[in-house]
Design an enzyme around this catalytic site. Structure first.
Site, short mmCIF file in Angstrom:
data_model
loop_
_atom_site.label_atom_id
_atom_site.label_comp_id
_atom_site.label_asym_id
_atom_site.label_seq_id
_atom_site.Cartn_x
_atom_site.Cartn_y
_atom_site.Cartn_z
N SER A 21 -67.02 11.42 -7.28
CA SER A 21 -67.50 9.92 -7.01
C SER A 21 -67.68 9.53 -8.64
O SER A 21 -68.10 9.99 -9.42
CB SER A 21 -68.75 9.71 -6.22
OG SER A 21 -68.81 8.68 -5.58
N CYS A 24 -70.74 6.09 -13.70
CA CYS A 24 -70.86 5.60 -15.26
C CYS A 24 -71.63 6.41 -15.95
O CYS A 24 -72.80 7.04 -15.68
CB CYS A 24 -71.67 4.20 -15.27
SG CYS A 24 -71.00 2.93 -14.36
N ALA A 56 -66.95 3.36 -13.00
CA ALA A 56 -66.41 1.88 -12.97
C ALA A 56 -66.07 1.57 -14.43
O ALA A 56 -66.68 1.54 -15.32
CB ALA A 56 -67.56 1.22 -12.71
N GLN A 98 -61.85 4.09 -11.31
CA GLN A 98 -62.28 2.79 -10.41
C GLN A 98 -62.39 1.65 -11.34
O GLN A 98 -62.97 1.79 -12.50
CB GLN A 98 -63.96 3.50 -10.06
CG GLN A 98 -64.29 2.27 -9.29
CD GLN A 98 -66.01 2.44 -8.95
OE1 GLN A 98 -66.54 2.74 -9.65
NE2 GLN A 98 -66.26 2.49 -7.62
N TYR A 180 -71.26 -5.67 -7.37
CA TYR A 180 -70.71 -6.24 -8.33
C TYR A 180 -69.58 -7.54 -7.81
O TYR A 180 -69.78 -7.88 -6.83
CB TYR A 180 -69.91 -5.00 -8.92
CG TYR A 180 -70.87 -4.11 -9.47
CD1 TYR A 180 -71.86 -4.58 -10.56
CD2 TYR A 180 -70.77 -2.68 -9.15
CE1 TYR A 180 -72.75 -3.55 -11.18
CE2 TYR A 180 -71.83 -2.01 -9.98
CZ TYR A 180 -72.94 -2.27 -10.68
OH TYR A 180 -73.74 -1.39 -11.35
N ARG A 228 -63.55 0.90 -2.70
CA ARG A 228 -65.17 1.27 -2.30
C ARG A 228 -65.58 0.11 -1.88
O ARG A 228 -65.64 -1.02 -2.59
CB ARG A 228 -65.65 1.77 -3.60
CG ARG A 228 -67.17 1.97 -3.31
CD ARG A 228 -67.97 3.03 -4.33
NE ARG A 228 -67.68 4.46 -3.87
CZ ARG A 228 -68.55 5.18 -4.43
NH1 ARG A 228 -69.43 5.00 -5.08
NH2 ARG A 228 -68.40 6.60 -4.11
N ARG A 324 -74.32 12.75 -7.53
CA ARG A 324 -75.44 13.69 -8.28
C ARG A 324 -75.31 15.24 -8.22
O ARG A 324 -75.64 15.89 -9.16
CB ARG A 324 -76.82 13.29 -7.85
CG ARG A 324 -77.03 11.81 -8.18
CD ARG A 324 -78.04 11.30 -7.36
NE ARG A 324 -77.70 10.95 -6.14
CZ ARG A 324 -78.62 10.04 -5.32
NH1 ARG A 324 -79.74 9.83 -5.72
NH2 ARG A 324 -78.17 9.70 -4.18
#
Ligand SMILES: Cc1cc2nc3c(=O)[nH]c(=O)nc-3n(C[C@H](O)[C@H](O)[C@H](O)COP(=O)(O)O)c2cc1C
Length: 356
Positions: A21, A24, A56, A98, A180, A228, A324
């Site tokens: 995934s 940042c 991102a 992304q 965002y 996404r 994570r």
């Protein structure tokens, strides 16, 4: 479907269904990825993920979350991505990126510097959004984008996608989640415009659709485009964006050339109660997949091999994205393959560890 069965989209084949995934790293300077990004993304490609999606990455300096965000708004950044992309691909993973604009959540601190916006006078910058509504108390009040500003954002996404292609990326994911800019346009809680970009569902979805169309003009038909979204703002009681609208949006964007909806949630408004738990967002991915008949990705508190395998086997999602857990264990896909009895080759240099 099986977690270790390849997954084809357009001309690409993912070697399995496990995707890193976007995350940042807040470790770029002037939008330039560095050694950290090479090692971080590269080791997860070596770890056996089918695709590694870079964080991102801002389409403009103004659209950065923090001063440490990577970017693709100039040619120097394009060149800096090249060796990273090359390394990821050389280890059998699809290299994705992304593309993002943070809107009213731009100009923020790196997480380890504290929570919230950059203090005024500390390299903070003017932020933009659909409406002049700050994210929360103490955050910058954004400037509402005018029509020319909106066209500028669309052009920035298109140019960034073109640079992503030139850098060698094979997968672009557009970030329309987590509060965002694109999500800010979708949700009535942050979009109070009265022009053709606000009001009705169709108007609030217009910017996302126009960005997709612009990106598809430069992103080759052979390569997949992912989106996404936050399936819900978790604020139904206040009239927030919700799963019904997400299903509608998925149908719309599928027709525009989006190949997979990566289904996350939240991030638009603070202080909402989110029922966190293992795989808590999976039902949204399943519903969108079923009702919009589009491929989906499941993400969020997916940490176990069998849990990921079940999601794919049950047809709840086509791929599983892990954040994570993949930070804790870059070799998660290798361990999952061992556990589930699947074959996943290893780099020659490491063969003695995995096939002794
Ligand atoms: C360090 C970190 C950075 C993240 N950065 C991004 C990002 O750039 N783009 C994004 O869409 N989500 C980002 N996320 C959210 C993750 O992609 C993921 O959706 C979320 O962490 C839930 O998945 P998990 O339970 O597997 O961690 C980030 C998460 C973490 C932990």
């Amino acid at each position: 479907m099986n977690l270790f069965e390849p997954f084809s989209q357009r001309s690409l084949t993912l070697r399995n269904r496990l995707v890193v995934s976007p995350m940042c790293q807040y470790s770029a300077t002037d939008g330039l990825p560095e050694d950290w990004h090479l090692v971080h993304l590269g080791s997860r490609a070596v770890g056996g993920a089918a695709a590694v999606i870079a964080e991102a990455t801002a389409v403009s300096a103004q659209g950065r979350i923090s001063l440490g965000d990577t970017g693709l708004w100039n040619e120097t950044q394009l060149e800096a991505w090249r060796p990273i992309v090359r390394f990821i691909k050389s280890h059998g993973a699809i290299a994705g990126v992304q593309l993002a604009h943070a809107g009213r959540k731009s100009s923020a601190l790196r997480p380890w510097e504290g929570q919230g916006p950059l203090p005024v006078g500390h390299q903070d910058w003017l932020t933009v959004a659909p409406s002049a509504l700050p994210f929360d108390k103490g955050w910058h009040t954004p400037e509402a984008l005018d029509e020319a500003g909106i066209q500028g954002v669309i052009a920035d996404f298109r140019a960034a996608a073109q640079r992503a292609l030139a850098a060698g990326f094979e997968l672009v994911e557009l970030h329309a989640a987590h509060g965002y800019l694109l999500h800010q346009f979708l949700s009535p809680l942050s979009n109070q415009r009265s022009d053709r970009y606000g009001g009705s569902f169709e108007n609030r979805s217009r910017l996302v659709c126009e960005v997709i169309t612009a990106v598809r003009e430069v992103w080759p038909v052979e390569l997949p485009l992912w989106l996404r979204i936050s399936a819900t703002d978790w604020a139904d009681h206040e009239g927030g964006w919700d799963i019904e609208q997400s299903v509608q949006l998925a149908k719309l964007v599928k027709a525009l050339g989006v190949d997979l909806i990566d289904v996350s949630s939240g991030g638009l408004v603070p202080h909402v109660k989110i029922p966190l738990g293992p795989g808590y967002q999976v039902p949204f991915a399943a519903r969108i997949r079923r009702e919009a008949e589009v491929a989906t990705g499941a993400v969020g508190l997916i940490t176990e091999a069998e849990q990921a395998a079940d999601i794919v086997a049950e047809g709840e999602a086509d791929v599983v994205l892990m954040a994570r857990e993949s930070l804790r264990d870059p070799y998660f896909p290798r361990r999952a393959a061992q556990l589930l009895g699947a074959q996943l080759g290893a780099p020659n240099q490491y063969l003695r560890a995995w096939h002794s």
